[in-house]
Scaffold this active site. Structure first.
Site, PDB file in Angstrom:
ATOM      1  N   SER A  10       0.849  -0.987   0.115  1.00 38.71           N
ATOM      2  CA  SER A  10      -0.537   0.105  -0.125  1.00 38.71           C
ATOM      3  C   SER A  10       0.490   1.275  -0.004  1.00 38.71           C
ATOM      4  O   SER A  10       0.093   2.172   0.043  1.00 38.71           O
ATOM      5  CB  SER A  10      -0.810   0.373   0.973  1.00 38.71           C
ATOM      6  OG  SER A  10      -0.149  -0.174   2.489  1.00 38.71           O
ATOM      7  N   HIS A 143     -39.705  21.696 -13.935  1.00 30.71           N
ATOM      8  CA  HIS A 143     -39.945  20.517 -15.057  1.00 30.71           C
ATOM      9  C   HIS A 143     -39.091  21.080 -16.463  1.00 30.71           C
ATOM     10  O   HIS A 143     -39.112  20.445 -17.826  1.00 30.71           O
ATOM     11  CB  HIS A 143     -41.730  20.966 -15.359  1.00 30.71           C
ATOM     12  CG  HIS A 143     -42.357  20.467 -14.322  1.00 30.71           C
ATOM     13  ND1 HIS A 143     -42.287  18.562 -14.040  1.00 30.71           N
ATOM     14  CD2 HIS A 143     -43.006  21.518 -13.425  1.00 30.71           C
ATOM     15  CE1 HIS A 143     -43.439  19.024 -12.960  1.00 30.71           C
ATOM     16  NE2 HIS A 143     -43.799  20.237 -12.654  1.00 30.71           N
ATOM     17  N   SER A 264     -13.308  23.339 -29.815  1.00 31.46           N
ATOM     18  CA  SER A 264     -14.234  22.289 -30.461  1.00 31.46           C
ATOM     19  C   SER A 264     -12.394  22.162 -31.474  1.00 31.46           C
ATOM     20  O   SER A 264     -12.597  22.904 -32.437  1.00 31.46           O
ATOM     21  CB  SER A 264     -14.701  21.756 -31.127  1.00 31.46           C
ATOM     22  OG  SER A 264     -15.253  21.027 -32.384  1.00 31.46           O
ATOM     23  N   LYS A 270     -17.134  26.945 -31.360  1.00 29.22           N
ATOM     24  CA  LYS A 270     -18.175  26.205 -29.995  1.00 29.22           C
ATOM     25  C   LYS A 270     -17.256  26.934 -29.046  1.00 29.22           C
ATOM     26  O   LYS A 270     -16.177  27.060 -28.884  1.00 29.22           O
ATOM     27  CB  LYS A 270     -18.062  24.732 -30.370  1.00 29.22           C
ATOM     28  CG  LYS A 270     -18.620  24.372 -31.254  1.00 29.22           C
ATOM     29  CD  LYS A 270     -19.051  22.422 -31.332  1.00 29.22           C
ATOM     30  CE  LYS A 270     -19.339  22.325 -29.341  1.00 29.22           C
ATOM     31  NZ  LYS A 270     -19.734  20.790 -29.437  1.00 29.22           N
ATOM     32  N   GLU A 277     -19.057  20.260 -17.041  1.00 32.77           N
ATOM     33  CA  GLU A 277     -18.991  18.904 -17.719  1.00 32.77           C
ATOM     34  C   GLU A 277     -18.203  18.290 -17.223  1.00 32.77           C
ATOM     35  O   GLU A 277     -18.740  16.924 -16.661  1.00 32.77           O
ATOM     36  CB  GLU A 277     -18.722  18.487 -19.010  1.00 32.77           C
ATOM     37  CG  GLU A 277     -19.831  19.348 -19.740  1.00 32.77           C
ATOM     38  CD  GLU A 277     -19.537  19.419 -20.976  1.00 32.77           C
ATOM     39  OE1 GLU A 277     -20.533  19.204 -22.527  1.00 32.77           O
ATOM     40  OE2 GLU A 277     -18.381  19.670 -21.539  1.00 32.77           O
TER      41      GLU A 277
END
Ligand code: ARG
Length: 448
Positions: A10, A143, A264, A270, A277
């Site tokens: 370990s 919603h 991108s 982009k 993310e």
């Protein structure tokens, strides 16, 4: 070394506990001498030797040896090289079982302090955004459908509250684990006249563990930290999701600073919200580590079992993931620009005021259910006619209910927001109170 001997090693991950391990050993050695269990001379050379070990580790010169398996054996071997046979007296009245439990607690205690301060950093950024855009009205959603206007600041402070609860959970975890396990020995206690209270005091613990078997078997504090971390990541993941949605061209509510977007490789237009993310994605590994530790522990008989060594990698990864994510958010949020003109214009869109118009009819004596029905029919009518509620002539309003009068046109997003003037509501004065409360919380936290 056999073919499989690295299976149990370990050292490549438990070496990060070296400071805690050395601090625990120094306190233990000092206590052993005070209690007359070892001589003061031996204790002095042990403590000096441990200081040198720490310098070597921090200077990158420590001779880590995987064949010694773990951190404890590596340090003990090096101490023996440095000070000779006296090193062999350090482990008197101690086992690696209570030692590792101590190391993990000391590490977790620091991790909690770092986590809470990183959480405060995100809270400060949220408060900063709320203050900067104090008056901006935006669409509030249920919603993911436009529902009612709210203040942008109210939306930001919703996250402040989530993180405030997270801080409460980490604080609880710190209070519950504030117990010294050292002195439990392998499982049954130790046959020496140790002074556990003195060691507890030297290492900053409020109490000593009342049961030696529990002390060496317990990893609840790791589960608690990881549970609290999973909930914090859940909150950050929800915020990430909103940032991803809001920064899309479709929404166009916010623009992230260049440092927190990437282009991108093939689509030059982009601006991908990669940090948000990745934060959303990293939530998965934090949940995974929580499931892992719960599963490791569930079938273990008392007391120490080597399975417990599997408490570390997922936990360390969770600490690293959570701290880096919190620090990214603290820095990303202030650079996020709000498209105030756009969110305000959407907030003023008349259908979002339908509830307020129903409340308006209630104010004229109509029962709420009936008023709701009137507004539903009115919205359907306007939608099929392709006009907004605010462009509908009063005569047509009155075909749906005789209670409508000229003042129906006074219902605006600003009026809607201002009307929600009760505690916890989105009225500007209530949000100003909430902002003041949040700032007080941050000031008090900074002062302690
Ligand atoms: N590397 C071990 C762990 O992390 C340290 C304790 C070992 N104890 C033992 N009896 N083998 O749990």
């Amino acid at each position: 070394m056999t073919e499989h001997s690295d299976y149990t090693v370990s050292i490549h991950y438990d070496r990060r506990l070296y400071r805690q391990d050395i601090a625990g050993s120094k306190a233990h050695a000092a206590m052993l001498a005070r209690q007359g269990i070892i001589t003061q001379d031996d204790a002095d050379s042990i403590i000096a030797g441990l200081g040198q070990v720490q310098d070597e580790i921090e200077g990158g010169q420590f001779p880590w040896d995987p064949s010694l398996e773990d951190l404890h054996m590596n340090i003990e071997r090096r101490l023996t090289d440095l000070i000779g046979p006296a090193a062999g007296r350090l482990h008197t009245g101690r086992s690696r079982n209570d030692q590792i439990s101590l190391d993990m607690r000391l590490y977790t205690r620091e991790a909690i302090a770092d986590t809470i301060s990183a959480l405060r950093g995100v809270q400060r950024s949220l408060v900063g955004l709320a203050e900067k855009h104090a008056g901006v009205v935006m669409p509030g959603y249920t919603h993911l459908q436009r529902a009612q206007p709210v203040l942008f600041a109210h939306h930001m402070l919703a996250y402040f509250e989530m993180l405030q609860r997270d801080i409460g959970r980490f604080t609880d975890c710190a209070a519950r684990m504030d117990v010294l396990p050292l002195g439990s020995g392998a499982l049954a206690g130790v046959p020496y006249p140790t002074d556990r209270h003195a060691v507890a005091e030297a290492l900053g613990f409020s109490e000593i563990s009342p049961n030696s078997m529990d002390a060496v078997a317990d990893r609840d504090f790791i589960v608690e930290y990881q549970s609290a971390a999973a909930i914090t990541m859940l909150h950050l993941s929800r915020l990430s999701e909103e940032i991803v949605i809001w920064s899309s061209r479709e929404f166009d509510f916010v623009r992230l600073a260049d440092d927190f977007t990437t282009g991108s490789s093939i689509m030059p237009q982009k601006r991908n919200p990669d940090f948000a993310e990745i934060a959303r994605g990293k939530t998965g590994r934090v949940y995974g580590s929580l499931m892992a530790i719960l599963t490791v522990l569930k079938g273990l008989p008392l007391t120490y079992n080597r399975d417990l060594q599997e408490d570390k990698e997922g936990f360390f990864d969770t600490v690293d993931t959570l701290l880096s994510t919190l620090r990214v958010f603290a820095d990303m949020l202030p650079g996020m620009t709000l498209n105030a003109a756009r969110v305000e214009s959407l907030a003023g869109e008349s259908y979002m005021l339908a509830t307020d118009m129903a409340d308006y009819l209630v104010g004229k004596g109509v029962p709420f259910r009936e008023a709701h029905g009137v507004m539903r029919r009115l919205c359907q009518h306007c939608e099929s006619a392709g006009i907004s509620l605010s462009d509908l002539p009063l005569s047509e309003y009155r075909e749906f209910s005789p209670h409508f009068a000229e003042d129906v046109y006074d219902i605006t997003a600003a009026a809607s927001v201002a009307a929600r003037d009760n505690p916890g509501g989105t009225a500007p004065n209530r949000v100003a109170d909430a902002l003041a409360r949040a700032k007080t919380i941050l000031e008090e936290a900074a002062a302690t």
